[in-house]
Design a protein around this motif. Structure first.
Motif, PDB file in Angstrom:
ATOM      1  N   THR A 179      14.877  34.599   6.303  1.00 37.83           N
ATOM      2  CA  THR A 179      15.467  34.852   7.617  1.00 37.83           C
ATOM      3  C   THR A 179      14.985  33.823   8.636  1.00 37.83           C
ATOM      4  O   THR A 179      15.765  33.338   9.469  1.00 37.83           O
ATOM      5  CB  THR A 179      15.108  36.266   8.088  1.00 37.83           C
ATOM      6  N   ALA A 180      13.706  33.461   8.574  1.00 33.94           N
ATOM      7  CA  ALA A 180      13.168  32.459   9.501  1.00 33.94           C
ATOM      8  C   ALA A 180      13.883  31.126   9.338  1.00 33.94           C
ATOM      9  O   ALA A 180      14.255  30.471  10.325  1.00 33.94           O
ATOM     10  CB  ALA A 180      11.666  32.295   9.263  1.00 33.94           C
ATOM     11  N   ARG A 181      14.111  30.708   8.094  1.00 35.58           N
ATOM     12  CA  ARG A 181      14.810  29.441   7.861  1.00 35.58           C
ATOM     13  C   ARG A 181      16.273  29.521   8.258  1.00 35.58           C
ATOM     14  O   ARG A 181      16.841  28.561   8.802  1.00 35.58           O
ATOM     15  CB  ARG A 181      14.676  29.047   6.392  1.00 35.58           C
ATOM     16  N   LEU A 182      16.905  30.673   7.985  1.00 32.74           N
ATOM     17  CA  LEU A 182      18.300  30.846   8.403  1.00 32.74           C
ATOM     18  C   LEU A 182      18.425  30.793   9.920  1.00 32.74           C
ATOM     19  O   LEU A 182      19.373  30.203  10.456  1.00 32.74           O
ATOM     20  CB  LEU A 182      18.839  32.176   7.880  1.00 32.74           C
ATOM     21  N   LEU A 183      17.467  31.404  10.619  1.00 35.96           N
ATOM     22  CA  LEU A 183      17.495  31.376  12.077  1.00 35.96           C
ATOM     23  C   LEU A 183      17.301  29.952  12.589  1.00 35.96           C
ATOM     24  O   LEU A 183      17.957  29.529  13.559  1.00 35.96           O
ATOM     25  CB  LEU A 183      16.410  32.300  12.626  1.00 35.96           C
ATOM     26  N   ALA A 184      16.406  29.211  11.923  1.00 38.32           N
ATOM     27  CA  ALA A 184      16.205  27.808  12.317  1.00 38.32           C
ATOM     28  C   ALA A 184      17.484  27.001  12.126  1.00 38.32           C
ATOM     29  O   ALA A 184      17.849  26.162  12.974  1.00 38.32           O
ATOM     30  CB  ALA A 184      15.069  27.211  11.494  1.00 38.32           C
ATOM     31  N   LYS A 185      18.188  27.246  11.019  1.00 40.53           N
ATOM     32  CA  LYS A 185      19.462  26.540  10.797  1.00 40.53           C
ATOM     33  C   LYS A 185      20.508  26.952  11.830  1.00 40.53           C
ATOM     34  O   LYS A 185      21.251  26.112  12.351  1.00 40.53           O
ATOM     35  CB  LYS A 185      19.982  26.839   9.381  1.00 40.53           C
ATOM     36  N   SER A 186      20.565  28.262  12.113  1.00 41.77           N
ATOM     37  CA  SER A 186      21.563  28.741  13.071  1.00 41.77           C
ATOM     38  C   SER A 186      21.368  28.109  14.443  1.00 41.77           C
ATOM     39  O   SER A 186      22.336  27.769  15.126  1.00 41.77           O
ATOM     40  CB  SER A 186      21.474  30.263  13.190  1.00 41.77           C
ATOM     41  N   ILE A 195      24.805  21.680  13.859  1.00 34.02           N
ATOM     42  CA  ILE A 195      25.715  20.903  14.724  1.00 34.02           C
ATOM     43  C   ILE A 195      27.119  20.849  14.145  1.00 34.02           C
ATOM     44  O   ILE A 195      27.996  20.181  14.684  1.00 34.02           O
ATOM     45  CB  ILE A 195      25.177  19.477  14.947  1.00 34.02           C
ATOM     46  N   GLY A 196      27.349  21.548  13.031  1.00 34.06           N
ATOM     47  CA  GLY A 196      28.680  21.600  12.434  1.00 34.06           C
ATOM     48  C   GLY A 196      29.015  20.367  11.630  1.00 34.06           C
ATOM     49  O   GLY A 196      28.368  19.320  11.756  1.00 34.06           O
ATOM     50  N   PRO A 197      30.056  20.456  10.798  1.00 36.44           N
ATOM     51  CA  PRO A 197      30.448  19.309   9.968  1.00 36.44           C
ATOM     52  C   PRO A 197      30.818  18.072  10.782  1.00 36.44           C
ATOM     53  O   PRO A 197      30.622  16.945  10.322  1.00 36.44           O
ATOM     54  CB  PRO A 197      31.658  19.844   9.181  1.00 36.44           C
ATOM     55  N   ASP A 198      31.349  18.307  11.989  1.00 35.94           N
ATOM     56  CA  ASP A 198      31.769  17.163  12.816  1.00 35.94           C
ATOM     57  C   ASP A 198      30.679  16.692  13.764  1.00 35.94           C
ATOM     58  O   ASP A 198      30.883  15.762  14.542  1.00 35.94           O
ATOM     59  CB  ASP A 198      33.020  17.525  13.613  1.00 35.94           C
ATOM     60  N   GLY A 199      29.526  17.341  13.732  1.00 37.79           N
ATOM     61  CA  GLY A 199      28.423  16.936  14.595  1.00 37.79           C
ATOM     62  C   GLY A 199      28.551  17.372  16.030  1.00 37.79           C
ATOM     63  O   GLY A 199      27.736  17.007  16.877  1.00 37.79           O
ATOM     64  N   VAL A 249      12.570  15.674  18.088  1.00 34.27           N
ATOM     65  CA  VAL A 249      12.990  14.311  17.761  1.00 34.27           C
ATOM     66  C   VAL A 249      14.502  14.209  17.719  1.00 34.27           C
ATOM     67  O   VAL A 249      15.091  13.315  18.337  1.00 34.27           O
ATOM     68  CB  VAL A 249      12.390  13.876  16.401  1.00 34.27           C
ATOM     69  N   SER A 250      15.151  15.118  16.992  1.00 37.09           N
ATOM     70  CA  SER A 250      16.608  15.037  16.876  1.00 37.09           C
ATOM     71  C   SER A 250      17.285  16.397  16.970  1.00 37.09           C
ATOM     72  O   SER A 250      18.506  16.462  17.072  1.00 37.09           O
ATOM     73  CB  SER A 250      16.997  14.369  15.545  1.00 37.09           C
ATOM     74  N   ALA A 251      16.514  17.465  16.917  1.00 39.59           N
ATOM     75  CA  ALA A 251      17.098  18.803  16.875  1.00 39.59           C
ATOM     76  C   ALA A 251      17.333  19.358  18.274  1.00 39.59           C
ATOM     77  O   ALA A 251      16.810  18.847  19.274  1.00 39.59           O
ATOM     78  CB  ALA A 251      16.190  19.735  16.087  1.00 39.59           C
ATOM     79  N   ARG A 252      18.120  20.432  18.307  1.00 37.82           N
ATOM     80  CA  ARG A 252      18.344  21.139  19.564  1.00 37.82           C
ATOM     81  C   ARG A 252      17.074  21.867  19.989  1.00 37.82           C
ATOM     82  O   ARG A 252      16.734  21.920  21.164  1.00 37.82           O
ATOM     83  CB  ARG A 252      19.500  22.119  19.372  1.00 37.82           C
ATOM     84  N   PRO A 300       7.791  25.773  26.353  1.00 36.45           N
ATOM     85  CA  PRO A 300       8.835  24.851  26.844  1.00 36.45           C
ATOM     86  C   PRO A 300      10.202  25.318  26.363  1.00 36.45           C
ATOM     87  O   PRO A 300      10.323  25.972  25.326  1.00 36.45           O
ATOM     88  CB  PRO A 300       8.432  23.509  26.210  1.00 36.45           C
ATOM     89  N   SER A 301      11.227  24.978  27.082  1.00 40.64           N
ATOM     90  CA  SER A 301      12.567  25.480  26.772  1.00 40.64           C
ATOM     91  C   SER A 301      13.093  24.980  25.429  1.00 40.64           C
ATOM     92  O   SER A 301      13.991  25.591  24.846  1.00 40.64           O
ATOM     93  CB  SER A 301      13.544  25.060  27.876  1.00 40.64           C
ATOM     94  N   HIS A 302      12.520  23.894  24.910  1.00 42.22           N
ATOM     95  CA  HIS A 302      13.012  23.335  23.652  1.00 42.22           C
ATOM     96  C   HIS A 302      12.261  23.884  22.430  1.00 42.22           C
ATOM     97  O   HIS A 302      12.499  23.442  21.313  1.00 42.22           O
ATOM     98  CB  HIS A 302      12.869  21.800  23.668  1.00 42.22           C
ATOM     99  N   VAL A 303      11.360  24.844  22.634  1.00 37.02           N
ATOM    100  CA  VAL A 303      10.513  25.358  21.541  1.00 37.02           C
ATOM    101  C   VAL A 303      10.838  26.824  21.243  1.00 37.02           C
ATOM    102  O   VAL A 303      11.021  27.634  22.161  1.00 37.02           O
ATOM    103  CB  VAL A 303       9.025  25.202  21.892  1.00 37.02           C
ATOM    104  N   LYS A 304      10.918  27.153  19.952  1.00 32.13           N
ATOM    105  CA  LYS A 304      11.062  28.546  19.497  1.00 32.13           C
ATOM    106  C   LYS A 304       9.980  28.827  18.452  1.00 32.13           C
ATOM    107  O   LYS A 304       9.698  27.978  17.602  1.00 32.13           O
ATOM    108  CB  LYS A 304      12.439  28.803  18.870  1.00 32.13           C
TER     109      LYS A 304
END
Length: 542
Positions: free
Chosen positions: A60-67, A71-75, A127-130, A158-162
């Motif tokens: 579930t933790a990894r699925l949440l990280a992916k969710s 960025i979708g197939p088209d980025g 670095v590159s993630a949301r 920080p707002s960029h950290v979960k």
């Protein structure tokens, strides 16, 4: 040209790890909450996942990280409850190589220095993630100082950290941490759902498996998908692509369920030789005595549940459901509860005994012996209702059979007086109502089909329960009135007063007084008062 190196075998637990929330089984409530949170942009800054082993916390933790980072197939896509599993963040997270999703095992990194590294790194953007996501597994293993160091960052990250925490021992996580997280309790997976899931995986593996074998594996998993897949992996290897129930029993060291049913039948029937022979046969096949008693307990529990719910467990085989239904209909609740207690005591003795097999034999024989003893409640009522003189024959043994569920239909006329009224409830096996009527109720008026009582602190539904029984037994609708006004003393109080008066008569007898004058420390243990018409010499007092 060099030969291609074959891909190494991946165990089923890794091969079939969920790649999306739609394949995560048994956690619908959590998935719905997360879906609504993502859709409404109401994401917490910290999540805490708790549950027993193998229910999907790390998945579930990894699925949440992916969710959160898909960025979708088209980025161009945003956070979604249905990650595409195609874009670079999804693929990299699935392969545990995404630089902005950091997984840490708190069991091996428990100190404050390890947490300080997280705190320092959390200040910098991804670095590159949301989102930069920290997954800390077995978070309860962190030291007290490590938890304290994390608190400030956890409360105002920080707002960029979960943060996503996972633990099997939620009680060891400080309440200061719990209050800063959104908590999800992952449930054990039901046996039926596990069996269906394992059946689908077996089909994908191109193997065959018996339904009973699936049920055995699902039960042995105890709600854990990972445990069940490990057992299934072993069973597939054992059976070379075909899994049968007997192989699973042998592999898990389980007793044959048909033999367990035969043993329970021998116990209920009081057949000591058959019970000992059955025990010896199962022991010779490798079943340990404690495993056999656990199987008996499971069977008795299944019969009891079937008696209460009206239907046996759907996970049972057809043959087992038939046997359980028959026992549920023929055995009374007191019998089943007595069996449960005796088996539980036997299991405890087996586990602590230096010779488990002998302890198991003695425990089985004790259960069979108990089947010939009278029910304690029936024995007490019999002794109170039928006092015996010296030389009377003892009551006949009562077999391990259920009492009637209700009073016989012969009760058509109203009882002649209140004492007969109370006796009707005793005969009808309504022991709770009979005890209240006998011990607590003061009678104000008895004129069938009307009765007025002072029932003291009887339950709120006392009157309605009396009325229901009386309607069933007499065919008339009774008026039962409860009042707080004093009435005739209860039957118990009358019996006690009568007994005290008789004792006083005995103590006043000149012969008895003379005995106590000679032996002042003596006690009056028992006495018998003869008929007043008899001569003085025929009376006796002890």
């Amino acid at each position: 040209m060099s030969e291609l190196i074959p891909e190494p075998y991946r165990v089923l637990a890794r091969k079939y790890r969920p790649q999306g929330f739609d394949t995560l089984i048994g956690q619908d409530a959590m998935v719905k909450t997360l879906a609504n949170a993502i859709a409404g942009d109401r994401l917490a800054h910290a999540f805490l996942l708790t549950g027993v082993r193998g229910v999907g916390k790390t998945s579930t933790a990894r699925l949440l990280a992916k969710s959160l980072n898909c960025i979708g197939p088209d980025g161009q896509g945003g956070a979604t409850i249905s990650p595409c599993n195609v874009c670079e963040p999804c693929v990299a997270i699935s392969e545990s190589r995404y630089i902005d999703v950091i997984e840490m095992d708190a069991a091996s990194r428990t100190g404050v220095d390890d947490v300080r590294e997280i705190i320092e790194a959390a200040r910098y953007a991804a670095v590159s993630a949301r989102y930069k996501i920290y997954i800390i597994d077995e978070v309860h293993m962190l030291s007290r100082n490590a938890f304290n160091a994390l608190l400030k960052t956890l409360e105002e990250p920080p707002s960029h950290v979960k943060f996503i925490f996972a633990t099997t021992e939620i009680q060891k996580v400080p309440v200061t941490v719990l209050s800063r997280c959104q908590r999800f309790d992952l449930k054990r997976i039901p046996t039926e759902l596990l069996a269906s899931h394992f059946g689908g995986i077996t089909a994908k593996e191109g193997a065959e498996i018996e339904d009973e074998a699936l049920q055995l594996i699902a039960r042995a998993a105890e709600g854990s998908v990972r445990d069940g897949l490990s057992i299934l992996d072993q069973a597939l290897a054992h059976g070379h692509g075909k899994v049968i129930a007997q192989d699973v029993r042998d592999m898990l060291g389980l007793s044959d369920r048909s033999r367990t049913r035969e043993l329970l039948a021998a116990l209920i029937g009081g057949d000591g030789k058959a019970a000992l022979d059955n025990l010896a046969a199962q022991y010779a096949l490798g079943t340990s005595p404690d495993a056999l008693f656990e199987a008996l307990l499971e069977l008795v529990h299944g019969v009891t549940r079937a008696q209460v719910t009206g239907t046996p467990d759907a996970a049972m085989s057809e043959e087992e459901r038939t046997a359980v239904s028959d026992w549920a209909g023929s055995l009374g609740a007191p019998v089943l509860h007595r069996l449960w207690q005796l088996l539980l005591k036997g299991l405890s003795e087996i586990r602590s005994a230096p010779m488990p097999m002998q302890a198991a034999e003695m425990a089985l024989l004790r259960i069979i012996h108990a089947s010939t003893l009278p029910d304690p409640g029936d024995l007490v009522r019999r002794l109170l209702a039928e006092p015996r003189g010296e030389g009377s024959a003892p009551p006949a043994p009562t077999e391990l059979r259920p009492p009637p569920a209700s009073a016989p239909s012969a009760f058509k006329a109203a009882p002649r007086d209140f004492k007969a009224f109370v006796k009707m409830f005793e005969d009808g096996h309504e022991s709770v109502l009979e005890t209240i009527l006998h011990d607590r109720c003061q009678l104000l008026r008895y004129a069938p089909p009307t009765i007025e009582l002072n029932a003291g602190d009887a339950p709120a539904d006392f009157a309605s329960r009396l009325g229901a029984c009386l309607k069933e037994w007499t065919g008339e609708r009774w008026t039962v009135t409860l009042t707080t006004s004093p009435g005739t003393p209860s039957l118990k109080a009358q019996a006690e007063a009568e007994a005290a008066a008789k004792r006083a008569r005995v103590m006043a007898d000149p012969a008895v007084r003379a005995v106590f004058e000679v032996f002042p420390d003596a006690e009056l243990v028992d006495y018998e008062i003869g008929d007043p018409s008899e001569t003085e010499s025929s009376r006796s007092a002890q």
